[in-house]
Design a protein around this motif. Structure first.
Motif, PDB file in Angstrom:
ATOM      1  N   ARG A  64       5.393  -8.212  10.277  1.00  0.00           N
ATOM      2  CA  ARG A  64       4.277  -7.833   9.418  1.00  0.00           C
ATOM      3  C   ARG A  64       4.567  -8.188   7.963  1.00  0.00           C
ATOM      4  O   ARG A  64       5.636  -7.870   7.427  1.00  0.00           O
ATOM      5  N   LEU A  65       3.607  -8.860   7.343  1.00  0.00           N
ATOM      6  CA  LEU A  65       3.630  -9.125   5.905  1.00  0.00           C
ATOM      7  C   LEU A  65       2.663  -8.140   5.269  1.00  0.00           C
ATOM      8  O   LEU A  65       1.476  -8.137   5.581  1.00  0.00           O
ATOM      9  N   THR A  66       3.172  -7.303   4.363  1.00  0.00           N
ATOM     10  CA  THR A  66       2.346  -6.256   3.749  1.00  0.00           C
ATOM     11  C   THR A  66       2.081  -6.589   2.293  1.00  0.00           C
ATOM     12  O   THR A  66       3.005  -6.789   1.514  1.00  0.00           O
ATOM     13  N   VAL A  67       0.808  -6.641   1.954  1.00  0.00           N
ATOM     14  CA  VAL A  67       0.375  -6.973   0.597  1.00  0.00           C
ATOM     15  C   VAL A  67      -0.354  -5.771   0.013  1.00  0.00           C
ATOM     16  O   VAL A  67      -1.330  -5.282   0.592  1.00  0.00           O
ATOM     17  N   GLY A  68       0.117  -5.288  -1.141  1.00  0.00           N
ATOM     18  CA  GLY A  68      -0.523  -4.167  -1.796  1.00  0.00           C
ATOM     19  C   GLY A  68      -1.932  -4.497  -2.243  1.00  0.00           C
ATOM     20  O   GLY A  68      -2.237  -5.636  -2.612  1.00  0.00           O
ATOM     21  N   ALA A  69      -2.805  -3.488  -2.223  1.00  0.00           N
ATOM     22  CA  ALA A  69      -4.224  -3.715  -2.505  1.00  0.00           C
ATOM     23  C   ALA A  69      -4.476  -4.245  -3.907  1.00  0.00           C
ATOM     24  O   ALA A  69      -5.446  -4.970  -4.137  1.00  0.00           O
ATOM     25  N   MET A  70      -3.603  -3.915  -4.870  1.00  0.00           N
ATOM     26  CA  MET A  70      -3.809  -4.356  -6.242  1.00  0.00           C
ATOM     27  C   MET A  70      -3.095  -5.666  -6.554  1.00  0.00           C
ATOM     28  O   MET A  70      -3.033  -6.082  -7.709  1.00  0.00           O
ATOM     29  N   ALA A  71      -2.550  -6.319  -5.549  1.00  0.00           N
ATOM     30  CA  ALA A  71      -1.944  -7.636  -5.760  1.00  0.00           C
ATOM     31  C   ALA A  71      -3.035  -8.632  -6.138  1.00  0.00           C
ATOM     32  O   ALA A  71      -4.057  -8.744  -5.461  1.00  0.00           O
ATOM     33  N   ARG A  72      -2.830  -9.332  -7.242  1.00  0.00           N
ATOM     34  CA  ARG A  72      -3.798 -10.323  -7.696  1.00  0.00           C
ATOM     35  C   ARG A  72      -3.753 -11.551  -6.788  1.00  0.00           C
ATOM     36  O   ARG A  72      -2.728 -11.861  -6.174  1.00  0.00           O
ATOM     37  N   ARG A 104      -7.239 -11.964 -12.109  1.00  0.00           N
ATOM     38  CA  ARG A 104      -7.761 -10.608 -12.238  1.00  0.00           C
ATOM     39  C   ARG A 104      -8.170 -10.007 -10.888  1.00  0.00           C
ATOM     40  O   ARG A 104      -8.008  -8.818 -10.655  1.00  0.00           O
ATOM     41  N   GLY A 105      -8.720 -10.845 -10.012  1.00  0.00           N
ATOM     42  CA  GLY A 105      -9.193 -10.336  -8.731  1.00  0.00           C
ATOM     43  C   GLY A 105      -8.064  -9.869  -7.842  1.00  0.00           C
ATOM     44  O   GLY A 105      -6.939 -10.378  -7.904  1.00  0.00           O
ATOM     45  N   THR A 106      -8.343  -8.890  -6.982  1.00  0.00           N
ATOM     46  CA  THR A 106      -7.328  -8.301  -6.108  1.00  0.00           C
ATOM     47  C   THR A 106      -7.735  -8.406  -4.645  1.00  0.00           C
ATOM     48  O   THR A 106      -8.929  -8.465  -4.316  1.00  0.00           O
ATOM     49  N   ILE A 107      -6.745  -8.395  -3.779  1.00  0.00           N
ATOM     50  CA  ILE A 107      -7.026  -8.470  -2.348  1.00  0.00           C
ATOM     51  C   ILE A 107      -7.741  -7.213  -1.869  1.00  0.00           C
ATOM     52  O   ILE A 107      -8.664  -7.280  -1.048  1.00  0.00           O
ATOM     53  N   GLY A 108      -7.362  -6.054  -2.401  1.00  0.00           N
ATOM     54  CA  GLY A 108      -8.017  -4.814  -1.998  1.00  0.00           C
ATOM     55  C   GLY A 108      -9.474  -4.770  -2.409  1.00  0.00           C
ATOM     56  O   GLY A 108     -10.339  -4.335  -1.651  1.00  0.00           O
ATOM     57  N   LEU A 152     -14.664   1.892   5.613  1.00  0.00           N
ATOM     58  CA  LEU A 152     -14.192   2.823   4.584  1.00  0.00           C
ATOM     59  C   LEU A 152     -15.162   3.987   4.423  1.00  0.00           C
ATOM     60  O   LEU A 152     -16.377   3.790   4.299  1.00  0.00           O
ATOM     61  N   ALA A 153     -14.612   5.191   4.376  1.00  0.00           N
ATOM     62  CA  ALA A 153     -15.417   6.371   4.093  1.00  0.00           C
ATOM     63  C   ALA A 153     -15.599   6.497   2.582  1.00  0.00           C
ATOM     64  O   ALA A 153     -14.899   5.856   1.796  1.00  0.00           O
ATOM     65  N   ASP A 154     -16.531   7.322   2.167  1.00  0.00           N
ATOM     66  CA  ASP A 154     -16.773   7.530   0.748  1.00  0.00           C
ATOM     67  C   ASP A 154     -15.508   8.088   0.089  1.00  0.00           C
ATOM     68  O   ASP A 154     -14.967   9.107   0.517  1.00  0.00           O
ATOM     69  N   GLY A 155     -15.019   7.397  -0.928  1.00  0.00           N
ATOM     70  CA  GLY A 155     -13.819   7.844  -1.628  1.00  0.00           C
ATOM     71  C   GLY A 155     -12.520   7.345  -1.050  1.00  0.00           C
ATOM     72  O   GLY A 155     -11.452   7.575  -1.618  1.00  0.00           O
ATOM     73  N   GLU A 156     -12.569   6.648   0.081  1.00  0.00           N
ATOM     74  CA  GLU A 156     -11.355   6.120   0.714  1.00  0.00           C
ATOM     75  C   GLU A 156     -10.857   4.891  -0.043  1.00  0.00           C
ATOM     76  O   GLU A 156     -11.652   4.015  -0.418  1.00  0.00           O
ATOM     77  N   ILE A 157      -9.554   4.810  -0.271  1.00  0.00           N
ATOM     78  CA  ILE A 157      -8.968   3.746  -1.079  1.00  0.00           C
ATOM     79  C   ILE A 157      -8.072   2.867  -0.215  1.00  0.00           C
ATOM     80  O   ILE A 157      -7.208   3.362   0.515  1.00  0.00           O
ATOM     81  N   ILE A 158      -8.257   1.558  -0.295  1.00  0.00           N
ATOM     82  CA  ILE A 158      -7.323   0.642   0.363  1.00  0.00           C
ATOM     83  C   ILE A 158      -6.004   0.665  -0.406  1.00  0.00           C
ATOM     84  O   ILE A 158      -5.987   0.489  -1.622  1.00  0.00           O
ATOM     85  N   ALA A 159      -4.907   0.894   0.307  1.00  0.00           N
ATOM     86  CA  ALA A 159      -3.587   0.931  -0.319  1.00  0.00           C
ATOM     87  C   ALA A 159      -2.834  -0.384  -0.121  1.00  0.00           C
ATOM     88  O   ALA A 159      -2.182  -0.888  -1.042  1.00  0.00           O
ATOM     89  N   ARG A 160      -2.916  -0.929   1.086  1.00  0.00           N
ATOM     90  CA  ARG A 160      -2.195  -2.167   1.380  1.00  0.00           C
ATOM     91  C   ARG A 160      -2.781  -2.795   2.639  1.00  0.00           C
ATOM     92  O   ARG A 160      -3.516  -2.130   3.384  1.00  0.00           O
ATOM     93  N   VAL A 161      -2.444  -4.056   2.861  1.00  0.00           N
ATOM     94  CA  VAL A 161      -2.918  -4.783   4.035  1.00  0.00           C
ATOM     95  C   VAL A 161      -1.707  -5.368   4.746  1.00  0.00           C
ATOM     96  O   VAL A 161      -0.912  -6.094   4.137  1.00  0.00           O
TER      97      VAL A 161
END
Length: 259
Positions: A64-72, A104-108, A152-161
């Motif tokens: 598994r390759l894990t990429v954080g949601a805020m990775a540009r 600027r854009g992020t994967i998440g 995604l539910a309301d308020g749910e945040i993607i952390a990583r992929v």
């Protein structure tokens, strides 16, 4: 743009607590901010995720390759970890938009928005990804639910992929000349005898292409194969028939690159 409160939490828990009333999360902001400027979207609270540590990390563990949601996008494209594990994913990220968008854009943000012509959804679906969130996780097969719709539910945040590392993979797209979004993009991945093919841009949302998967797995010729679907998109940029044809061309290019 209407007035709003800006929150800059330091943890996912704080971010969720700040998400109250008419609120929105801010990642890269390439969709949200223009919509707010045009007053197509107004929020009372904007929750900036950029100060939460660890959300931009990129690691590999096992298959598994894990990429954080805020990775540009630019970081994904340049990452030695990504280039070694899944070169096709690095190449995909390097072909998104222009330098300003990639920096600027992020994967998440891309996966949360789920634009039907975005690139990352094709990679997530073809690479059997798991979208990990503040609430739990979603397999890519269940995550994408049509145009701009996700699990995604309301308020749910993607952390990583977490992408499954393939034996081989490639992505090919025909980009819109201005936006660089895909008029048709095809991601092909091979895992042993299993082949996964995902198409973006051609339909109302990212989809698997079973006929293409079966043809590649069996070693059959892809000549003349085009995407047939009741959901093929038609607009001023391309007709449904042309998008189906483009998907076939991009499939052949991706399969050749993977081989």
């Amino acid at each position: 743009m209407t007035p709003f409160d800006l929150k800059r939490p330091q943890t996912l828990s704080e971010a969720q607590s700040a998400f109250a009333g008419d609120a929105a999360y801010l990642a890269g902001g390439h969709t949200l901010i223009p919509a707010m400027k045009a007053r197509l979207r107004s929020v009372e609270t904007l929750v900036d995720l950029s100060r939460i540590p660890g959300l931009d990390s990129i690691t590999r563990e096992g298959d598994r390759l894990t990429v954080g949601a805020m990775a540009r996008h630019a970081a994904v494209a340049a990452s030695p970890v990504v280039r070694q594990a899944i070169p096709a994913l690095a190449a995909l990220a390097g072909g998104i938009g222009d330098p300003q968008v990639r920096n600027r854009g992020t994967i998440g943000g891309s996966l949360a928005n789920n634009d039907p012509a975005a690139d990352y959804p094709a990679a997530a679906l073809a690479l059997d990804a798991v979208i990990e969130t503040s609430h739990g996780s979603h397999a890519a097969e269940e995550y994408f639910q049509g145009m701009f719709a996700t699990a995604l539910a309301d308020g749910e945040i993607i952390a990583r992929v977490a992408f499954r590392v393939p034996d081989a993979a490639a992505y090919a797209k025909h980009p819109h000349p201005a936006s660089r979004y895909a008029l048709a993009g095809v991601f092909v991945a091979r895992f042993g005898d299993d082949v996964r093919v995902a198409v973006t841009g051609a339909t109302m949302g990212v989809i698997r292409w079973p006929e293409a998967e079966a043809a590649i797995a069996a070693g059959r010729s892809l000549a003349g194969l085009s995407l047939e679907s009741d959901e093929l998109s038609s607009d001023i940029h391309a007709s449904a028939e042309f998008r189906g044809h483009l998907a076939g061309v991009m499939l052949r290019r991706a399969a050749e690159a993977m081989a």
